[in-house]
Write a protein that holds these residues in place. Sequence first.
Motif, PDB file in Angstrom:
ATOM      1  N   MET A   1       0.853  -1.189   0.000  1.00  0.00           N
ATOM      2  CA  MET A   1       0.000   0.000   0.000  1.00  0.00           C
ATOM      3  C   MET A   1       0.890   1.240   0.000  1.00  0.00           C
ATOM      4  O   MET A   1       1.911   1.294   0.660  1.00  0.00           O
ATOM      5  CB  MET A   1      -0.925   0.008   1.213  1.00  0.00           C
ATOM      6  CG  MET A   1      -1.809   1.256   1.259  1.00  0.00           C
ATOM      7  SD  MET A   1      -2.890   1.377   2.697  1.00  0.00           S
ATOM      8  CE  MET A   1      -4.224   0.362   2.184  1.00  0.00           C
ATOM      9  N   ARG A   2       0.456   2.233  -0.744  1.00  0.00           N
ATOM     10  CA  ARG A   2       1.175   3.513  -0.830  1.00  0.00           C
ATOM     11  C   ARG A   2       0.369   4.569  -0.072  1.00  0.00           C
ATOM     12  O   ARG A   2      -0.787   4.808  -0.392  1.00  0.00           O
ATOM     13  CB  ARG A   2       1.345   3.897  -2.290  1.00  0.00           C
ATOM     14  CG  ARG A   2       2.233   2.904  -3.033  1.00  0.00           C
ATOM     15  CD  ARG A   2       2.153   3.050  -4.545  1.00  0.00           C
ATOM     16  NE  ARG A   2       2.342   4.376  -5.052  1.00  0.00           N
ATOM     17  CZ  ARG A   2       3.501   4.864  -5.502  1.00  0.00           C
ATOM     18  NH1 ARG A   2       4.576   4.111  -5.484  1.00  0.00           N
ATOM     19  NH2 ARG A   2       3.577   6.087  -5.979  1.00  0.00           N
ATOM     20  N   ILE A   3       1.008   5.197   0.925  1.00  0.00           N
ATOM     21  CA  ILE A   3       0.339   6.166   1.794  1.00  0.00           C
ATOM     22  C   ILE A   3       1.049   7.505   1.697  1.00  0.00           C
ATOM     23  O   ILE A   3       2.279   7.571   1.793  1.00  0.00           O
ATOM     24  CB  ILE A   3       0.335   5.681   3.255  1.00  0.00           C
ATOM     25  CG1 ILE A   3      -0.400   4.342   3.366  1.00  0.00           C
ATOM     26  CG2 ILE A   3      -0.292   6.729   4.169  1.00  0.00           C
ATOM     27  CD1 ILE A   3      -0.317   3.708   4.744  1.00  0.00           C
ATOM     28  N   ALA A   4       0.273   8.564   1.528  1.00  0.00           N
ATOM     29  CA  ALA A   4       0.832   9.919   1.516  1.00  0.00           C
ATOM     30  C   ALA A   4       0.452  10.635   2.803  1.00  0.00           C
ATOM     31  O   ALA A   4      -0.711  10.632   3.216  1.00  0.00           O
ATOM     32  CB  ALA A   4       0.320  10.703   0.312  1.00  0.00           C
ATOM     33  N   LEU A   5       1.438  11.213   3.446  1.00  0.00           N
ATOM     34  CA  LEU A   5       1.233  12.051   4.619  1.00  0.00           C
ATOM     35  C   LEU A   5       1.096  13.472   4.105  1.00  0.00           C
ATOM     36  O   LEU A   5       1.976  13.965   3.392  1.00  0.00           O
ATOM     37  CB  LEU A   5       2.425  11.918   5.565  1.00  0.00           C
ATOM     38  CG  LEU A   5       2.772  10.483   5.973  1.00  0.00           C
ATOM     39  CD1 LEU A   5       4.067  10.454   6.762  1.00  0.00           C
ATOM     40  CD2 LEU A   5       1.638   9.865   6.746  1.00  0.00           C
TER      41      LEU A   5
ATOM     42  N   ARG B   1       6.202  -1.080   8.978  1.00  0.00           N
ATOM     43  CA  ARG B   1       5.153  -2.081   8.705  1.00  0.00           C
ATOM     44  C   ARG B   1       5.092  -2.463   7.227  1.00  0.00           C
ATOM     45  O   ARG B   1       4.227  -3.211   6.803  1.00  0.00           O
ATOM     46  CB  ARG B   1       3.797  -1.541   9.159  1.00  0.00           C
ATOM     47  CG  ARG B   1       3.725  -1.416  10.690  1.00  0.00           C
ATOM     48  CD  ARG B   1       2.362  -1.024  11.158  1.00  0.00           C
ATOM     49  NE  ARG B   1       1.413  -2.109  10.901  1.00  0.00           N
ATOM     50  CZ  ARG B   1       0.099  -2.008  11.108  1.00  0.00           C
ATOM     51  NH1 ARG B   1      -0.414  -0.894  11.597  1.00  0.00           N
ATOM     52  NH2 ARG B   1      -0.706  -3.016  10.849  1.00  0.00           N
ATOM     53  N   GLY B   2       6.014  -1.900   6.417  1.00  0.00           N
ATOM     54  CA  GLY B   2       6.113  -2.293   5.012  1.00  0.00           C
ATOM     55  C   GLY B   2       5.385  -1.409   4.019  1.00  0.00           C
ATOM     56  O   GLY B   2       5.287  -1.759   2.840  1.00  0.00           O
TER      57      GLY B   2
ATOM     58  N   GLY C   1      -0.707   6.950  -7.834  1.00  0.00           N
ATOM     59  CA  GLY C   1      -0.664   5.600  -7.296  1.00  0.00           C
ATOM     60  C   GLY C   1      -0.841   5.477  -5.787  1.00  0.00           C
ATOM     61  O   GLY C   1      -0.712   4.387  -5.245  1.00  0.00           O
ATOM     62  N   VAL C   2      -1.138   6.571  -5.096  1.00  0.00           N
ATOM     63  CA  VAL C   2      -1.331   6.518  -3.648  1.00  0.00           C
ATOM     64  C   VAL C   2      -2.711   5.953  -3.343  1.00  0.00           C
ATOM     65  O   VAL C   2      -3.703   6.332  -3.964  1.00  0.00           O
ATOM     66  CB  VAL C   2      -1.139   7.922  -3.023  1.00  0.00           C
ATOM     67  CG1 VAL C   2      -1.658   7.980  -1.606  1.00  0.00           C
ATOM     68  CG2 VAL C   2       0.319   8.309  -3.058  1.00  0.00           C
ATOM     69  N   ASN C   3      -2.777   5.035  -2.360  1.00  0.00           N
ATOM     70  CA  ASN C   3      -4.038   4.398  -1.964  1.00  0.00           C
ATOM     71  C   ASN C   3      -4.726   5.113  -0.812  1.00  0.00           C
ATOM     72  O   ASN C   3      -5.924   4.954  -0.602  1.00  0.00           O
ATOM     73  CB  ASN C   3      -3.796   2.957  -1.514  1.00  0.00           C
ATOM     74  CG  ASN C   3      -2.988   2.172  -2.501  1.00  0.00           C
ATOM     75  OD1 ASN C   3      -1.769   2.182  -2.432  1.00  0.00           O
ATOM     76  ND2 ASN C   3      -3.646   1.521  -3.425  1.00  0.00           N
ATOM     77  N   MET C   4      -3.928   5.865  -0.011  1.00  0.00           N
ATOM     78  CA  MET C   4      -4.481   6.518   1.170  1.00  0.00           C
ATOM     79  C   MET C   4      -3.710   7.808   1.443  1.00  0.00           C
ATOM     80  O   MET C   4      -2.497   7.854   1.300  1.00  0.00           O
ATOM     81  CB  MET C   4      -4.364   5.603   2.399  1.00  0.00           C
ATOM     82  CG  MET C   4      -4.861   6.232   3.690  1.00  0.00           C
ATOM     83  SD  MET C   4      -4.530   5.197   5.151  1.00  0.00           S
ATOM     84  CE  MET C   4      -5.644   3.828   4.846  1.00  0.00           C
ATOM     85  N   TYR C   5      -4.479   8.828   1.829  1.00  0.00           N
ATOM     86  CA  TYR C   5      -3.888  10.093   2.257  1.00  0.00           C
ATOM     87  C   TYR C   5      -4.226  10.311   3.726  1.00  0.00           C
ATOM     88  O   TYR C   5      -5.390  10.202   4.115  1.00  0.00           O
ATOM     89  CB  TYR C   5      -4.441  11.263   1.440  1.00  0.00           C
ATOM     90  CG  TYR C   5      -3.941  11.307   0.021  1.00  0.00           C
ATOM     91  CD1 TYR C   5      -2.795  12.026  -0.304  1.00  0.00           C
ATOM     92  CD2 TYR C   5      -4.609  10.645  -0.994  1.00  0.00           C
ATOM     93  CE1 TYR C   5      -2.333  12.064  -1.615  1.00  0.00           C
ATOM     94  CE2 TYR C   5      -4.161  10.683  -2.298  1.00  0.00           C
ATOM     95  CZ  TYR C   5      -3.013  11.398  -2.598  1.00  0.00           C
ATOM     96  OH  TYR C   5      -2.556  11.442  -3.882  1.00  0.00           O
TER      97      TYR C   5
END
Length: 179
Positions: A1-5, A60-61, A74-78
């Motif tokens: 999963m790709r997460i953006a802060l 956590r990977g 391609g980010v799944n969550m912000y």
Amino acid sequence: MRIALVDAGRNLNKDLAGGFGTASDFSRSIFLRLIRWIKKGMIRLPIMSLGYLSAILKGRGYDIFLSHGEEIEGVNMYLVYTSSVGYRYEIDFAQRIRKKGIVIGFIGPLASAFPKMYLEYGNFIIKGEPEGIFKIADIDELKGIVELEKVRDLDALTFPDRSPFDYKNFSYSIFIRNR
């Protein structure tokens, strides 16, 4: 999963004043507008909560990115860091991204103090310290207002990951000239 802060709203210092943030907006006079413009370029501090979250989530990977209000391919969550000085930018960003069906979570002092303000704009709101939740929670299961006890042992936290922060973008050049 790709997460953006997400730290939406440039030149706002959200990690000051108890995390609610500060901004310099003095008056409409030419002299005071000049001071505001100069100060905007001189004081820019990273949000350390995002550094902690980056370290925890990378551990956590997850792939972690930093956004200043721009969409990242391609980010799944912000995860949007909230503050009173950036509220308008944070909501605008969330509305733009949510239309695309991407998961939005709100963290930070304003979301903790007033979580219901954000319910219609995101999938979940972290009420309290996000470090404790992201250390143990199944991220895909977060919905609504999520609350967990405070982190009691601060030594148990991973040291903040500063790699998402480009050091050239941050300074306190009133006193320190180097970035």
